[in-house]
Design a protein around this motif. Structure first.
Motif, mmCIF file in Angstrom:
data_model
loop_
_atom_site.group_PDB
_atom_site.id
_atom_site.type_symbol
_atom_site.label_atom_id
_atom_site.label_comp_id
_atom_site.label_asym_id
_atom_site.label_seq_id
_atom_site.Cartn_x
_atom_site.Cartn_y
_atom_site.Cartn_z
ATOM 1 N N THR A 115 1.417 -1.731 0.380
ATOM 2 C CA THR A 115 0.146 -0.101 -0.247
ATOM 3 C C THR A 115 0.840 1.147 -0.022
ATOM 4 O O THR A 115 -0.176 2.069 0.200
ATOM 5 N N ARG B 205 -2.410 3.682 -6.999
ATOM 6 C CA ARG B 205 -3.699 3.712 -6.711
ATOM 7 C C ARG B 205 -4.213 4.659 -5.535
ATOM 8 O O ARG B 205 -4.594 4.268 -4.242
ATOM 9 N N LEU C 203 -6.466 5.806 -1.014
ATOM 10 C CA LEU C 203 -5.858 4.890 -0.225
ATOM 11 C C LEU C 203 -5.203 5.193 0.657
ATOM 12 O O LEU C 203 -4.233 5.984 0.587
ATOM 13 N N TRP D 172 -6.949 -3.876 -11.781
ATOM 14 C CA TRP D 172 -6.864 -3.869 -10.330
ATOM 15 C C TRP D 172 -8.480 -2.758 -10.600
ATOM 16 O O TRP D 172 -9.470 -2.695 -9.287
ATOM 17 N N ASN D 173 -7.639 -1.595 -11.092
ATOM 18 C CA ASN D 173 -8.894 -0.363 -10.446
ATOM 19 C C ASN D 173 -9.808 -0.828 -11.710
ATOM 20 O O ASN D 173 -11.321 -0.165 -10.867
ATOM 21 N N GLU E 69 -12.196 -2.595 -9.776
ATOM 22 C CA GLU E 69 -12.722 -2.397 -8.375
ATOM 23 C C GLU E 69 -13.758 -1.226 -9.326
ATOM 24 O O GLU E 69 -15.001 -0.471 -8.145
ATOM 25 N N THR F 165 -16.905 -1.630 -5.353
ATOM 26 C CA THR F 165 -16.526 -2.335 -4.335
ATOM 27 C C THR F 165 -14.980 -1.843 -3.928
ATOM 28 O O THR F 165 -14.320 -1.990 -5.344
ATOM 29 N N ARG F 166 -14.121 -2.262 -3.029
ATOM 30 C CA ARG F 166 -12.495 -1.834 -2.941
ATOM 31 C C ARG F 166 -12.544 -3.977 -2.820
ATOM 32 O O ARG F 166 -13.813 -4.506 -2.666
ATOM 33 N N THR G 190 -8.917 -6.425 -2.417
ATOM 34 C CA THR G 190 -8.549 -6.981 -2.190
ATOM 35 C C THR G 190 -7.038 -7.609 -3.356
ATOM 36 O O THR G 190 -7.686 -7.898 -4.013
#
Ligand SMILES: [Zn+2]
Ligand SMILES: [Zn+2]
Ligand SMILES: [Zn+2]
Length: 491
Positions: free
Chosen positions: A238, A245, A248, A288-289, A292, A297-298, A300
């Motif tokens: 992260t 991302r 976040l 990933w983005n 989502e 939703t988010r 993992t």
């Protein structure tokens, strides 16, 4: 006139697979143009055991540089710059230096080795540390810049490719059949990789599927670089991925080992302002983005990986393959034999074929190392002074005997008392069993059973791809097999 014959893997962040078709057609076209009378055919090289006459003509001239690189009697590398890889920080010996040397390996290098799974070599990490004035944290923050100079990422090979290489080695061992050389492996078995990549993979395959099964897992219990750390791949970190991302906060539970180590060293978050990702990592972050956004939703990293895997498997099952994936298939093992009707595949046959393709393309993901575990189950690890201790002095014999009596055969308590491994106490009793004269007049207790923990992180099992309807093929299509396979690919 130099061609890339798929020897050295390209450098940098954008992976290029080796496409044999491109090379051979380009090569033969150019040779055609240069020399119509003496062409080599579509194969751009000679096999190791192949004899050919020297070829004559404008297409086969050796290039000789205009200026000699050095003259007779002159040291060849006199003018060349030598590259310094490592000068220790302190020149004189003092205890601090020894500590630093350990720290370099156990802190700095461990993070790099485990995070990139050996892709960044030790000497490069050392040189970079020197350039960063021996500061671990500074060097860790920028070590990923080196990825730009290194060979491209190594993608895992497919299961069918791994199986064919393994079968070849086993057959060579059993039947004395000649092993194929690297070039032949590339031509028949692992077509989409450069020779440099195949060589590395071949080494890993012997390591995990030949040496470890025959000689056991080498003990790495006392080596700090083989500590089991929990960490994210950099795409999932992260801190590393925060510019890709947005919105976040950094989650300290989800960090890569580079960021974790930095945090430990500096007690603050790694700046990570110019994180270098390769093209497949960037593609993953983008997906990933996108996923989502689609789902609202988010998700993992695990979730996204699963979603992408499911999509890929579906695509493979539908025979919707990229050129590289096509090149990875073992066609002879895809053919459905003993078909009831010839001609177009039935729905059922399509389904079977799709699942075979899927199983062939599943990537073989090897562990970085298999963890030994003998130390925590009471064994004598590599590097222990007792590793080769099989004899006991008179004084030791009395001490061991009396303690075993005293603790009623509990080797764990004896070992704690003596500061040795429980296994050494067991060795003692093997050497001096109950009927040995040292026990005369003393009470003997049999030792306790000791549970031995098996190593973990073994390499995955590679399927055999032998089906009821198929004969065993080795991936090298004989002309007949090739025709059949080609036909099978068309329908
Ligand atoms: Zn061990
Ligand atoms: Zn990170
Ligand atoms: Zn920033």
């Amino acid at each position: 006139m130099f061609y890339n014959f798929g020897v050295i893997p390209p450098t940098g962040l954008q992976r290029k697979w080796f496409d044999m078709r491109e090379v051979s057609s380009k090569k033969s076209r150019e040779i055609d143009n240069l020399n119509k009378t003496d062409r080599v055919g579509s194969r751009p090289y000679l096999m190791a055991d192949e004899q050919k006459d020297a070829r004559i003509g404008p297409g086969f001239q050796v290039e000789i540089p205009d200026e000699p690189t050095h003259s007779f009697g002159q040291e060849e590398d006199l003018n060349r710059e030598k590259e310094t890889i490592w000068i220790p920080e302190t020149v004189e010996y003092d205890p601090k230096e020894v500590l630093e040397a350990d720290q370099i390996r156990h802190v700095y290098w461990t993070a790099i080795w485990q995070q990139w799974r050996g892709h960044i070599p030790f000497e490069m990490a050392l040189k970079h540390l020197m350039e960063c004035k021996y500061d671990f944290a500074t060097a860790l923050d920028s070590i990923d810049q080196k990825l730009k100079e290194l060979p491209q990422e190594m993608r895992p090979v497919g299961m069918a490719q791994a199986r064919s290489l393994l079968d070849m080695h086993n057959a060579a061992k059993k039947t004395d059949k000649r092993k194929r050389n690297l070039r032949e492996i590339q031509q028949y078995l692992i077509k989409n990789y450069h020779l440099g990549e195949i060589q590395n993979f071949r080494y890993q395959l012997s390591r995990f599927y030949y040496y470890q099964p025959t000689h056991g897992v080498p003990c790495n219990c006392r080596d700090p670089i083989c500590t089991d750390y929990q960490f994210e791949p950099r795409v999932g970190c992260t801190n590393c991925n925060r510019h890709h991302r947005p919105h976040l906060p950094v989650d300290p539970e989800k960090l890569c080992l580079i960021c974790q180590t930095y945090l430990e060293l500096r007690k603050e978050m790694r700046p990570a302002e110019q994180v270098v990702f390769n093209s497949s990592e960037l593609e993953f972050l983008e997906k990933w983005n996108q996923k989502e956004a689609e789902s609202g939703t988010r998700l993992t990293r695990d979730n996204v990986e699963k979603l992408i895997r499911m999509e890929t498997w579906r695509r493979w099952g539908d025979e919707d393959l990229t050129d590289e994936e096509e090149a990875m298939l073992n066609l002879s093992k895809l053919v459905i034999r003993n078909r009831t009707k010839s001609g177009k595949h039935t729905e059922e046959e399509k389904r079977i074929k799709g699942s075979r393709i899927l199983n062939q393309l599943v990537p073989l993901i090897l562990p970085l190392f298999t963890k030994c575990n003998c130390l925590i189950s009471g064994g004598i690890p590599h590097g222990s002074e007792n590793r080769d201790k099989w004899s006991f002095s008179g004084e030791e014999v009395e001490k061991y005997r009396d303690l075993i009596s005293c603790f009623e055969g509990d080797q764990f308590q004896v070992s704690e008392f003596l500061k040795v491994e429980p296994e050494l106490v067991e060795r003692f009793v093997e050497k001096y069993p109950e009927n040995h004269e040292i026990w005369k007049g003393k009470q003997f207790f049999p030792l306790q059973p000791r549970e031995i923990l098996q190593p973990h992180n073994f390499s995955p099992i590679i399927p055999t791809f032998v089906y009821d309807d198929a004969e065993d093929g080795d991936g090298e299509p004989s002309s007949k097999k090739a025709k059949k396979a080609k036909k099978a690919r068309k329908v």
